[in-house]
Design an enzyme around this catalytic site. Structure first.
Site, PDB file in Angstrom:
ATOM      1  CB  CYS A  64     -16.523   6.208   3.852  1.00 40.44           C
ATOM      2  SG  CYS A  64     -18.225   6.015   3.280  1.00 40.44           S
ATOM      3  CG  ASP A 122      -2.024   1.042   1.127  1.00 34.96           C
ATOM      4  OD1 ASP A 122      -2.362   1.463   0.000  1.00 34.96           O
ATOM      5  OD2 ASP A 122      -2.544   1.463   2.171  1.00 34.96           O
ATOM      6  CB  CYS A 175     -20.615   0.485  -5.168  1.00 30.90           C
ATOM      7  SG  CYS A 175     -20.259   0.395  -6.943  1.00 30.90           S
TER       8      CYS A 175
END
Length: 342
Positions: free
Chosen positions: A238, A131, A191
Protein backbone atom coordinates in the site's frame (compact mmCIF):
# COMPACT_ATOMS: atom_id res chain seq x y z
CA UNK A 1 39.30 15.44 0.43
CA UNK A 2 38.50 13.50 3.63
CA UNK A 3 37.71 9.80 3.47
CA UNK A 4 34.06 10.49 4.31
CA UNK A 5 33.76 13.11 1.56
CA UNK A 6 35.41 10.77 -0.94
CA UNK A 7 33.04 7.98 0.10
CA UNK A 8 30.06 10.29 -0.38
CA UNK A 9 31.23 11.21 -3.86
CA UNK A 10 31.72 7.55 -4.73
CA UNK A 11 28.27 6.67 -3.37
CA UNK A 12 26.66 9.22 -5.67
CA UNK A 13 28.74 7.93 -8.58
CA UNK A 14 27.51 4.40 -7.85
CA UNK A 15 23.91 5.57 -8.19
CA UNK A 16 22.84 6.29 -4.63
CA UNK A 17 20.82 9.45 -4.07
CA UNK A 18 22.20 10.46 -0.66
CA UNK A 19 24.57 9.28 2.06
CA UNK A 20 24.92 9.95 5.77
CA UNK A 21 27.10 8.58 8.55
CA UNK A 22 26.30 7.93 12.19
CA UNK A 23 27.55 5.94 15.17
CA UNK A 24 26.33 2.42 15.98
CA UNK A 25 25.15 3.71 19.39
CA UNK A 26 23.30 6.73 17.99
CA UNK A 27 19.75 5.41 18.57
CA UNK A 28 19.57 4.48 22.28
CA UNK A 29 15.79 5.03 22.34
CA UNK A 30 15.19 2.41 19.64
CA UNK A 31 15.40 -0.63 21.92
CA UNK A 32 12.68 0.67 24.26
CA UNK A 33 10.37 1.64 21.39
CA UNK A 34 10.80 -1.77 19.80
CA UNK A 35 10.16 -3.55 23.10
CA UNK A 36 6.90 -1.65 23.58
CA UNK A 37 5.86 -2.33 20.00
CA UNK A 38 6.36 -6.07 20.45
CA UNK A 39 4.85 -6.16 23.97
CA UNK A 40 1.66 -4.63 22.58
CA UNK A 41 1.54 -7.27 19.86
CA UNK A 42 1.71 -4.70 17.09
CA UNK A 43 4.22 -6.80 15.15
CA UNK A 44 1.50 -9.35 14.36
CA UNK A 45 2.91 -12.56 12.89
CA UNK A 46 6.41 -11.12 12.39
CA UNK A 47 7.95 -13.29 15.08
CA UNK A 48 11.46 -12.50 13.89
CA UNK A 49 11.09 -9.03 15.41
CA UNK A 50 10.72 -10.51 18.88
CA UNK A 51 13.34 -13.20 18.35
CA UNK A 52 16.12 -10.78 17.42
CA UNK A 53 15.18 -7.72 19.47
CA UNK A 54 18.61 -7.45 21.09
CA UNK A 55 20.38 -6.96 17.76
CA UNK A 56 17.62 -4.92 16.19
CA UNK A 57 17.36 -2.53 19.11
CA UNK A 58 21.10 -1.99 19.48
CA UNK A 59 23.24 -1.82 16.31
CA UNK A 60 26.36 -1.89 18.46
CA UNK A 61 25.35 -5.35 19.70
CA UNK A 62 24.92 -6.62 16.15
CA UNK A 63 28.62 -6.03 15.41
CA UNK A 64 30.58 -4.68 18.39
CA UNK A 65 33.66 -3.93 16.26
CA UNK A 66 31.80 -1.44 14.06
CA UNK A 67 32.72 2.21 14.61
CA UNK A 68 30.58 3.84 11.91
CA UNK A 69 27.32 3.15 10.13
CA UNK A 70 27.00 4.48 6.60
CA UNK A 71 23.36 4.91 5.54
CA UNK A 72 22.50 5.15 1.85
CA UNK A 73 19.28 6.26 0.16
CA UNK A 74 18.25 5.10 -3.30
CA UNK A 75 15.27 6.80 -4.94
CA UNK A 76 12.50 4.81 -6.64
CA UNK A 77 10.00 7.64 -7.25
CA UNK A 78 7.14 6.55 -9.55
CA UNK A 79 6.55 8.18 -12.92
CA UNK A 80 2.79 8.02 -12.39
CA UNK A 81 0.41 8.79 -9.53
CA UNK A 82 0.03 5.46 -7.69
CA UNK A 83 -3.35 6.54 -6.35
CA UNK A 84 -4.91 6.34 -9.81
CA UNK A 85 -4.88 2.53 -9.64
CA UNK A 86 -7.08 2.69 -6.52
CA UNK A 87 -9.86 4.16 -8.65
CA UNK A 88 -9.90 1.12 -10.98
CA UNK A 89 -11.79 -1.54 -8.97
CA UNK A 90 -11.47 -4.30 -11.59
CA UNK A 91 -7.68 -3.93 -11.60
CA UNK A 92 -5.12 -4.60 -8.89
CA UNK A 93 -3.03 -1.92 -7.17
CA UNK A 94 0.57 -3.00 -6.58
CA UNK A 95 2.95 -1.00 -4.40
CA UNK A 96 5.31 1.17 -6.43
CA UNK A 97 8.46 -0.52 -5.16
CA UNK A 98 7.28 -3.96 -6.32
CA UNK A 99 6.39 -3.20 -9.93
CA UNK A 100 9.72 -4.35 -11.34
CA UNK A 101 12.96 -5.89 -10.05
CA UNK A 102 13.48 -6.85 -6.42
CA UNK A 103 15.23 -3.90 -4.79
CA UNK A 104 17.04 -6.17 -2.33
CA UNK A 105 19.21 -7.53 -5.14
CA UNK A 106 19.79 -4.17 -6.83
CA UNK A 107 20.66 -2.21 -3.69
CA UNK A 108 22.82 -4.94 -2.14
CA UNK A 109 25.03 -5.24 -5.21
CA UNK A 110 25.51 -1.49 -5.21
CA UNK A 111 26.35 -1.55 -1.49
CA UNK A 112 28.92 -4.29 -2.01
CA UNK A 113 30.62 -2.33 -4.80
CA UNK A 114 30.78 0.75 -2.60
CA UNK A 115 32.04 -1.33 0.32
CA UNK A 116 34.82 -2.83 -1.78
CA UNK A 117 35.84 0.66 -2.86
CA UNK A 118 36.04 1.71 0.80
CA UNK A 119 38.19 -1.28 1.77
CA UNK A 120 40.55 -0.72 -1.17
CA UNK A 121 40.84 2.96 -0.26
CA UNK A 122 41.19 2.74 3.52
CA UNK A 123 41.22 -0.88 4.69
CA UNK A 124 39.07 -1.96 7.59
CA UNK A 125 36.14 -4.38 7.51
CA UNK A 126 32.52 -3.96 6.43
CA UNK A 127 29.12 -5.62 6.60
CA UNK A 128 26.28 -4.58 4.28
CA UNK A 129 22.56 -4.82 5.05
CA UNK A 130 19.38 -4.27 3.03
CA UNK A 131 16.14 -4.71 4.92
CA UNK A 132 16.39 -8.44 5.72
CA UNK A 133 18.85 -8.24 8.65
CA UNK A 134 18.00 -7.17 12.23
CA UNK A 135 18.88 -3.54 11.54
CA UNK A 136 16.56 -0.59 12.23
CA UNK A 137 17.38 1.31 9.07
CA UNK A 138 14.93 4.18 9.51
CA UNK A 139 16.12 5.40 12.93
CA UNK A 140 19.73 4.98 11.83
CA UNK A 141 19.08 6.92 8.63
CA UNK A 142 17.46 9.72 10.64
CA UNK A 143 20.47 9.74 12.98
CA UNK A 144 22.73 9.92 9.91
CA UNK A 145 20.94 13.04 8.68
CA UNK A 146 19.15 11.53 5.68
CA UNK A 147 15.81 12.82 6.95
CA UNK A 148 13.36 12.15 9.75
CA UNK A 149 10.78 9.50 10.56
CA UNK A 150 7.46 11.03 9.64
CA UNK A 151 4.14 10.51 11.39
CA UNK A 152 3.65 7.43 9.16
CA UNK A 153 6.96 6.08 10.63
CA UNK A 154 8.64 6.09 7.20
CA UNK A 155 11.66 8.23 6.47
CA UNK A 156 11.02 11.63 4.87
CA UNK A 157 13.65 13.83 3.26
CA UNK A 158 13.52 17.51 2.35
CA UNK A 159 15.56 16.70 -0.75
CA UNK A 160 14.07 13.35 -1.81
CA UNK A 161 10.49 13.17 -0.53
CA UNK A 162 9.76 9.69 0.84
CA UNK A 163 10.12 7.40 -2.17
CA UNK A 164 13.51 5.82 -1.45
CA UNK A 165 15.07 2.59 -0.26
CA UNK A 166 17.63 2.41 2.54
CA UNK A 167 20.81 0.39 2.75
CA UNK A 168 23.51 0.23 5.42
CA UNK A 169 27.26 -0.35 5.52
CA UNK A 170 28.68 -1.08 8.96
CA UNK A 171 32.44 -0.50 9.07
CA UNK A 172 35.28 -0.70 11.54
CA UNK A 173 36.60 2.59 10.15
CA UNK A 174 36.09 5.85 12.06
CA UNK A 175 34.31 8.17 9.63
CA UNK A 176 33.02 11.72 10.07
CA UNK A 177 29.51 11.63 11.49
CA UNK A 178 26.63 13.74 10.16
CA UNK A 179 24.14 15.72 12.23
CA UNK A 180 20.79 13.96 12.73
CA UNK A 181 17.73 14.94 10.70
CA UNK A 182 15.16 17.41 12.05
CA UNK A 183 11.44 16.56 12.16
CA UNK A 184 9.59 18.83 9.74
CA UNK A 185 6.13 17.24 9.73
CA UNK A 186 4.67 20.14 11.71
CA UNK A 187 0.88 20.01 12.06
CA UNK A 188 0.40 17.96 8.90
CA UNK A 189 -1.47 14.67 9.31
CA UNK A 190 -2.15 13.81 5.67
CA UNK A 191 -0.52 10.38 5.97
CA UNK A 192 -2.52 9.50 9.09
CA UNK A 193 -5.82 10.49 7.52
CA UNK A 194 -5.08 8.63 4.27
CA UNK A 195 -4.75 5.17 5.85
CA UNK A 196 -7.77 3.05 4.76
CA UNK A 197 -7.56 0.71 7.74
CA UNK A 198 -6.59 3.06 10.59
CA UNK A 199 -3.16 1.55 11.12
CA UNK A 200 -1.81 4.58 13.02
CA UNK A 201 -2.93 4.57 16.68
CA UNK A 202 -1.16 7.92 17.10
CA UNK A 203 1.31 10.05 15.15
CA UNK A 204 4.68 8.29 14.82
CA UNK A 205 3.13 4.94 15.79
CA UNK A 206 1.98 2.05 13.60
CA UNK A 207 0.05 -1.12 14.35
CA UNK A 208 1.21 -3.60 11.72
CA UNK A 209 -1.84 -5.76 12.33
CA UNK A 210 -3.96 -3.11 10.60
CA UNK A 211 -1.44 -2.04 7.95
CA UNK A 212 -2.31 -3.11 4.40
CA UNK A 213 1.35 -3.67 3.53
CA UNK A 214 1.62 -6.12 6.42
CA UNK A 215 -1.74 -7.77 5.72
CA UNK A 216 -1.05 -8.38 2.04
CA UNK A 217 2.61 -9.40 2.39
CA UNK A 218 3.56 -10.67 5.85
CA UNK A 219 0.26 -11.99 7.20
CA UNK A 220 -0.46 -15.62 6.37
CA UNK A 221 -3.88 -17.21 6.57
CA UNK A 222 -7.21 -15.38 6.35
CA UNK A 223 -7.30 -11.64 6.98
CA UNK A 224 -9.77 -10.41 9.59
CA UNK A 225 -13.09 -9.99 7.71
CA UNK A 226 -13.56 -6.59 9.35
CA UNK A 227 -10.38 -5.35 7.65
CA UNK A 228 -10.96 -6.86 4.21
CA UNK A 229 -13.15 -4.04 2.85
CA UNK A 230 -10.40 -1.53 3.70
CA UNK A 231 -7.97 -3.38 1.45
CA UNK A 232 -9.87 -2.17 -1.59
CA UNK A 233 -8.02 -3.40 -4.68
CA UNK A 234 -4.58 -3.29 -3.07
CA UNK A 235 -3.14 -6.74 -3.79
CA UNK A 236 0.49 -6.23 -2.76
CA UNK A 237 1.46 -3.48 -0.36
CA UNK A 238 0.00 0.00 0.00
CA UNK A 239 1.34 3.43 -0.92
CA UNK A 240 -1.41 5.71 0.38
CA UNK A 241 0.50 7.25 3.31
CA UNK A 242 3.60 7.75 1.15
CA UNK A 243 1.73 9.14 -1.85
CA UNK A 244 -0.03 11.95 0.05
CA UNK A 245 3.08 13.29 1.79
CA UNK A 246 3.53 16.99 0.84
CA UNK A 247 7.30 16.61 0.88
CA UNK A 248 7.06 14.58 -2.33
CA UNK A 249 7.00 17.89 -4.17
CA UNK A 250 10.78 17.66 -3.78
CA UNK A 251 10.99 14.05 -4.97
CA UNK A 252 13.56 13.41 -7.68
CA UNK A 253 13.32 10.93 -10.55
CA UNK A 254 14.68 7.44 -10.04
CA UNK A 255 17.98 6.88 -11.83
CA UNK A 256 17.73 3.09 -11.78
CA UNK A 257 15.76 1.83 -14.81
CA UNK A 258 15.07 -1.48 -13.07
CA UNK A 259 12.65 0.34 -10.75
CA UNK A 260 10.53 1.63 -13.66
CA UNK A 261 7.15 -0.07 -13.56
CA UNK A 262 6.57 -3.01 -15.87
CA UNK A 263 3.54 -2.37 -18.06
CA UNK A 264 1.87 -5.62 -16.95
CA UNK A 265 2.14 -4.61 -13.28
CA UNK A 266 0.43 -1.24 -13.60
CA UNK A 267 -3.19 -1.96 -12.63
CA UNK A 268 -3.31 -5.56 -13.94
CA UNK A 269 -6.80 -7.09 -14.44
CA UNK A 270 -7.93 -8.97 -11.34
CA UNK A 271 -9.60 -11.73 -13.37
CA UNK A 272 -6.27 -12.64 -14.99
CA UNK A 273 -4.45 -12.73 -11.66
CA UNK A 274 -7.10 -14.86 -9.95
CA UNK A 275 -6.58 -17.55 -12.58
CA UNK A 276 -2.85 -17.97 -11.89
CA UNK A 277 -1.64 -21.39 -10.83
CA UNK A 278 1.71 -21.82 -9.09
CA UNK A 279 3.72 -22.13 -12.31
CA UNK A 280 1.98 -19.14 -13.85
CA UNK A 281 2.56 -17.07 -10.72
CA UNK A 282 6.26 -17.90 -10.63
CA UNK A 283 6.71 -17.12 -14.30
CA UNK A 284 4.89 -13.79 -14.11
CA UNK A 285 6.71 -12.57 -11.01
CA UNK A 286 10.19 -13.92 -11.67
CA UNK A 287 12.71 -11.41 -10.28
CA UNK A 288 9.96 -9.49 -8.49
CA UNK A 289 9.63 -9.11 -4.70
CA UNK A 290 6.04 -10.30 -5.13
CA UNK A 291 7.31 -13.81 -5.79
CA UNK A 292 8.36 -14.31 -2.17
CA UNK A 293 4.81 -14.34 -0.77
CA UNK A 294 3.84 -17.29 -2.96
CA UNK A 295 0.88 -17.93 -5.22
CA UNK A 296 -1.67 -18.78 -2.53
CA UNK A 297 -1.23 -15.61 -0.48
CA UNK A 298 -1.20 -13.49 -3.63
CA UNK A 299 -4.39 -15.04 -5.03
CA UNK A 300 -5.99 -14.58 -1.59
CA UNK A 301 -5.29 -10.85 -1.93
CA UNK A 302 -6.67 -10.80 -5.46
CA UNK A 303 -9.90 -12.42 -4.31
CA UNK A 304 -10.33 -9.86 -1.53
CA UNK A 305 -9.95 -7.18 -4.21
CA UNK A 306 -12.54 -8.93 -6.37
CA UNK A 307 -14.91 -8.96 -3.41
CA UNK A 308 -14.37 -5.23 -2.99
CA UNK A 309 -14.77 -4.44 -6.69
CA UNK A 310 -18.56 -4.34 -6.73
CA UNK A 311 -18.35 -5.84 -10.24
CA UNK A 312 -20.62 -8.84 -11.01
CA UNK A 313 -18.40 -9.49 -14.04
CA UNK A 314 -15.72 -10.80 -11.68
CA UNK A 315 -17.98 -13.34 -9.95
CA UNK A 316 -16.86 -16.07 -12.32
CA UNK A 317 -13.20 -15.51 -11.43
CA UNK A 318 -14.06 -15.94 -7.74
CA UNK A 319 -16.29 -18.94 -8.40
CA UNK A 320 -13.42 -20.70 -10.19
CA UNK A 321 -11.42 -20.61 -6.94
CA UNK A 322 -14.07 -22.25 -4.73
CA UNK A 323 -12.41 -25.63 -5.21
CA UNK A 324 -8.84 -24.32 -4.88
CA UNK A 325 -6.35 -26.58 -3.10
CA UNK A 326 -5.58 -23.87 -0.52
CA UNK A 327 -7.98 -23.36 2.41
CA UNK A 328 -7.36 -19.61 2.62
CA UNK A 329 -7.93 -19.12 -1.10
CA UNK A 330 -11.23 -21.00 -0.87
CA UNK A 331 -12.27 -18.84 2.10
CA UNK A 332 -11.39 -15.68 0.15
CA UNK A 333 -13.36 -16.92 -2.87
CA UNK A 334 -16.44 -17.55 -0.75
CA UNK A 335 -16.14 -14.11 0.82
CA UNK A 336 -15.73 -12.44 -2.56
CA UNK A 337 -18.80 -14.20 -3.97
CA UNK A 338 -20.90 -13.30 -0.94
CA UNK A 339 -19.98 -9.64 -1.45
CA UNK A 340 -20.72 -9.65 -5.16
CA UNK A 341 -23.97 -11.55 -4.86
CA UNK A 342 -25.16 -9.26 -2.12
Amino acid sequence: MSLTAALRAQALAEGFSAMGVTRPDAIPEAAGRLARFVAEGRHGQMGWMAERMTWRGDPAALWPEARSVVMLAEVYSPDDDPMTAIARPEAGAISVYARNRDYHDVVKKRLKRLGRWLIERAGGEIKVFVDTAPVMEKPLAAAAGLGWQGKHTNLVSRALGNWFFLGAIFTTLALDHDAPGVDRCGACRACLDACPTGAFPAPYQIDARRCISYLTIEHHGPVDPALRPGLGNRIYGCDDCLAVCPWNKFAVRAREVRYAARADLIAPPLADLAALDDAGFRARFSGSPIKRIGRDRFVRNVLYAIGNSGSPRLAGAARDRLADADDTVRDAARWALSRLET
